[in-house]
Design a protein around this motif. Structure first.
Motif, PDB file in Angstrom:
ATOM      1  N   THR A 300     -59.507 -24.251   9.649  1.00  0.00           N
ATOM      2  CA  THR A 300     -60.511 -25.260   9.965  1.00  0.00           C
ATOM      3  C   THR A 300     -60.704 -26.185   8.768  1.00  0.00           C
ATOM      4  O   THR A 300     -60.227 -25.913   7.665  1.00  0.00           O
ATOM      5  CB  THR A 300     -61.843 -24.591  10.311  1.00  0.00           C
ATOM      6  N   THR A 301     -61.441 -27.276   8.986  1.00  0.00           N
ATOM      7  CA  THR A 301     -61.718 -28.181   7.864  1.00  0.00           C
ATOM      8  C   THR A 301     -62.527 -27.467   6.787  1.00  0.00           C
ATOM      9  O   THR A 301     -62.348 -27.730   5.596  1.00  0.00           O
ATOM     10  CB  THR A 301     -62.474 -29.421   8.353  1.00  0.00           C
ATOM     11  N   GLN A 305     -61.388 -27.221   2.858  1.00  0.00           N
ATOM     12  CA  GLN A 305     -62.234 -27.662   1.751  1.00  0.00           C
ATOM     13  C   GLN A 305     -62.375 -26.566   0.704  1.00  0.00           C
ATOM     14  O   GLN A 305     -62.317 -26.817  -0.499  1.00  0.00           O
ATOM     15  CB  GLN A 305     -63.618 -28.071   2.274  1.00  0.00           C
TER      16      GLN A 305
END
Length: 717
Positions: A300-301, A305
């Motif tokens: 996922t983002t 990150q």
């Protein structure tokens, strides 16, 4: 005429004619039965009532015959709880009480359980012809009528047809097809009677559910009217080379008019995406895996990150807290005026490389506490204490080990931090006890990674092999960060920051050496004037001033110069000596915002005009009671004058003594000597004004001597 029949009455025909003329529907609501007065008879169209009515109730159904549109079929069910009489006649009534039609009915007994010993429902269907069957409306009370089996079956079929979930189809089209005859569809031979999802027609209005026929195809019964084809319609496909076992949904929104509205179907077999090579739309979400995951789980983002080194979130702590594994990846801001303990999670509860960043923004100290047998490599227990604006990033290793990666911490940390990160910055007004930092005197030695201090030329502990800084004004301190071991154990890199006096730039050098015992090779990488100060105040005219410390200023750097002495005035045979320069004192001073400090700038010695006269001394300068510098002495007739000297500063010195007279080669004549500080030159007559603060005036012959320069106070903060 048939033995049994239904007739429109004269009154019924008149009612129908009136309805046609007025354009209103024919409204039929009730049916009645009678026993014919006790005998069978032949009803006539002139009748306005039954001979003897025995029961009346609402119509159950009234509909057109499928094969004869002008025929109407009226149905009623007489409940079992009424009866005990014969049925020989029936009548159909309008909502206004007019006998619309009269029926001759086969004589039948309607028993009732209470008196006959048995009971039954009694079903009557009457067929009659009207000239305008489509205008006839059935008025019934749904709470009273009793549904027939046929009506129920028809009603259920109609309602099921309106549901979005339709009966499955055998195949679905993949291209535009001719809607006629048996044919191959998606690799399947579709024959008469097969249901087909048609979804790829050139004219999308022709899409929909069809039944294959040897002639023209018809739309399927559950999707052949607009009410049965609505947005969200779903149908499953049973067979096909490419579309077997798929599910399709009608995604056309709004009101649909079958045969007019373009119909679009979408494959929703796996919830809007097929299992193989899905093309996701919108904003799909998925669970975020731990950063340590190394499998085929979707990233996922949030995962990306964290993997890039960004914090997963920023949190706040205002009291003693025991952190859990959820703290990994976070930046935690400590904001407590009272001392607190921040207990780290077990190192083993995280993953190899997991980090936690802590920053203390308040006045209370924050002690970092470890659990169980956990330890921080290179740091003794209970030595991790964060004071105001201290920060640290800790990472987990294998098992029970933590590592202090970076930060600014007052306490002892590790060999890499060398116990003095904050104190190194004392020269910038951010710490104290700079002398506790290890000193480098020879850069060729085996220096371990860490933070150090060193000195340039001119200092008793000048560093051998340091950066090529040649200032000799008492020597200059430098801060040195040493790293190494990246290529070989003897490989070292150096970052040196050299802080000269307030009038000179701060210089930065990078150095490296490959072999133990050699001196580093240095390269200057930056100059930045007066770093890290934000502003400066310069007093250079003789006088007394009051300086107010600006807001949020707690440290200032002051440089004080005394006034220069004037040169002597002599004769040609003796000459005249130059005046001495003023003293100099530099100091880093702790101050209080808003307080007032007295600044005194000493005047330069005034020139003299009388022959064979000594020069005048310069005045003293000072920055409050913190540091001061005396003025230079006046020039002598036969020699140079002494210099002033600084006191009270971190560095105290002089700008230089005056020079004696200069004699000619035959030693039978002389001229004036240069003043201290090096700005003036000897000359027979010189009335120019000195520009550098604290410089001594030159000795002269002829008209007058040269005056000394005023001192100065230079404040940077």
């Amino acid at each position: 005429m048939a033995d049994y029949y239904t007739l429109l009455t004269d009154a019924g025909i008149a009612y129908e004619t009136a309805c046609k003329a007025a354009g209103t529907p024919i409204k039929l609501s009730q049916i009645s039965v009678g026993d014919g007065g006790g005998a069978v008879y032949n009803p006539a169209a002139t009748a306005t009532a039954l001979k003897r009515e025995v029961w009346r109730g609402p119509l159950n159904a009234l509909f057109q015959d499928e094969k004869n549109p002008s025929w109407l079929l009226a149905e009623v069910t007489i409940p079992p709880e009424v009866g005990g009489w014969y049925v020989r006649e029936a009548g159909i009534w309008t909502d206004t009480g007019i006998l619309y039609a009269i029926v001759k009915y086969p004589e039948s007994f309607k028993p009732v359980l209470a008196t006959s010993g048995s009971g039954k429902e009694f079903y009557i269907r009457s067929i009659f012809e009207t000239s305008n069957a489509e205008s006839v409306t059935l008025l019934i009370d749904d709470t009273v009528v009793k549904a027939t089996r046929a009506w129920v079956q028809s009603y259920v079929a109609d309602e099921l047809a309106k549901l979005d979930r339709k009966q499955s189809v055998r195949v679905a089209t993949t291209i535009n097809v001719v809607l006629s005859g048996a044919q191959m569809i998606d690799g399947v031979a579709a024959v008469a009677g097969d249901r087909v999802l048609v979804k790829a027609q050139t004219l999308a209005k022709d899409n929909g559910l069809y039944v294959v026929a040897n002639g023209t195809w018809a739309r399927a019964k559950d999707a052949d009217v607009s009410a049965e084809v609505t947005s969200g319609l779903i149908v499953s496909v049973e067979e096909g080379t490419t579309l077997a076992n798929t599910i399709w949904q009608l995604i056309t929104d709004g009101v649909i008019v079958l045969g007019t509205t373009a119909l679009t179907f979408q494959n929703v077999t796996q919830g809007f995406a097929p299992l193989n090579s899905p093309a996701l739309l919108g904003t799909p979400t998925a669970p975020t895996a731990p950063v340590s995951n190394n499998n085929q789980q979707l990233a996922t983002t949030a995962f990306v990150q964290r993997a890039l080194g960004n914090h997963s979130s920023v949190g706040g702590l205002d009291a003693s807290t025991v952190l859990t594994a959820d703290a990994f990846g976070q930046s935690l801001i400590i904001n407590s005026a009272n001392p607190v303990n921040i207990t780290l999670p077990k190192a083993s509860s995280g993953f190899n490389g997991g980090t936690i960043t802590l920053l203390n923004v308040s006045t209370g100290t924050a002690t970092i506490v470890l659990q169980g047998t956990d330890y921080v490599a290179g740091i003794a227990a209970n030595q991790l204490v964060l004071r105001t604006m201290d920060s640290i990033t800790l990472s987990t290793g294998a098992g029970i080990t933590w590592y202090a990666e970076n930060g600014l911490v007052s306490g002892a940390l590790s060999t890499a931090f060398n116990g003095g990160v904050r104190t190194v910055l004392d020269k910038f007004g951010l710490g104290s006890d700079a002398a506790k930092i290890p000193l480098i005197t020879d850069f060729s030695a085996d220096i371990k990674p860490g933070l150090y201090r060193a000195f340039t030329l001119g200092h008793p502990e000048a560093s051998i092999g340091g950066p090529p800084e040649t200032s000799v004004i008492g020597g200059t301190s430098m801060t040195v960060l040493v790293g190494g071991g990246y290529l070989t154990s003897s490989y070292k890199t150096f970052l040196a920051i050299i802080n000269l006096n307030a009038n000179s730039p701060t210089r930065a050098y990078i150095g490296h050496k490959v072999t133990a015992g050699e001196q580093p090779i240095w390269n200057e990488i930056a100059q930045s004037v007066h770093l890290p100060y934000r502003a400066k105040v310069y007093y250079k005219a003789a006088g007394v001033y009051q300086w107010t410390v600006p807001a949020n200023v707690w440290k200032v750097f002051a440089e004080v110069r005394g006034g220069g002495g004037s040169g002597a005035f002599g004769a040609l045979d003796t000459g005249a000596g130059g005046g001495g320069a003023g003293g100099v004192s530099n100091r880093l001073v702790s101050v209080t915002p808003g307080s007032t400090i007295t600044v005194t700038v000493g005047a330069g010695g005034a020139y003299v005009t009388a022959a064979n006269t000594l020069g005048n001394p310069g005045g003293s300068s000072s920055f409050g009671t913190h540091c001061s510098a005396t003025g230079g002495a006046g020039g002598l007739v036969i020699g140079g004058a002494g210099a002033g000297y600084g006191s009270g500063g971190d560095f105290n010195g002089t700008l230089g003594a005056g020079n004696p007279p200069v004699r000619n080669a035959a030693s039978n004549g002389a001229i004036g000597g240069a003043g201290g500080g090096g700005e003036s030159i000897f000359a027979a007559v010189d009335t120019t004004t000195l520009t550098q603060p604290g410089m001594g005036g030159g000795g002269r012959i002829g008209t007058r001597s040269q005056a000394g320069a005023d001192g100065s106070v230079f404040i940077t903060y």
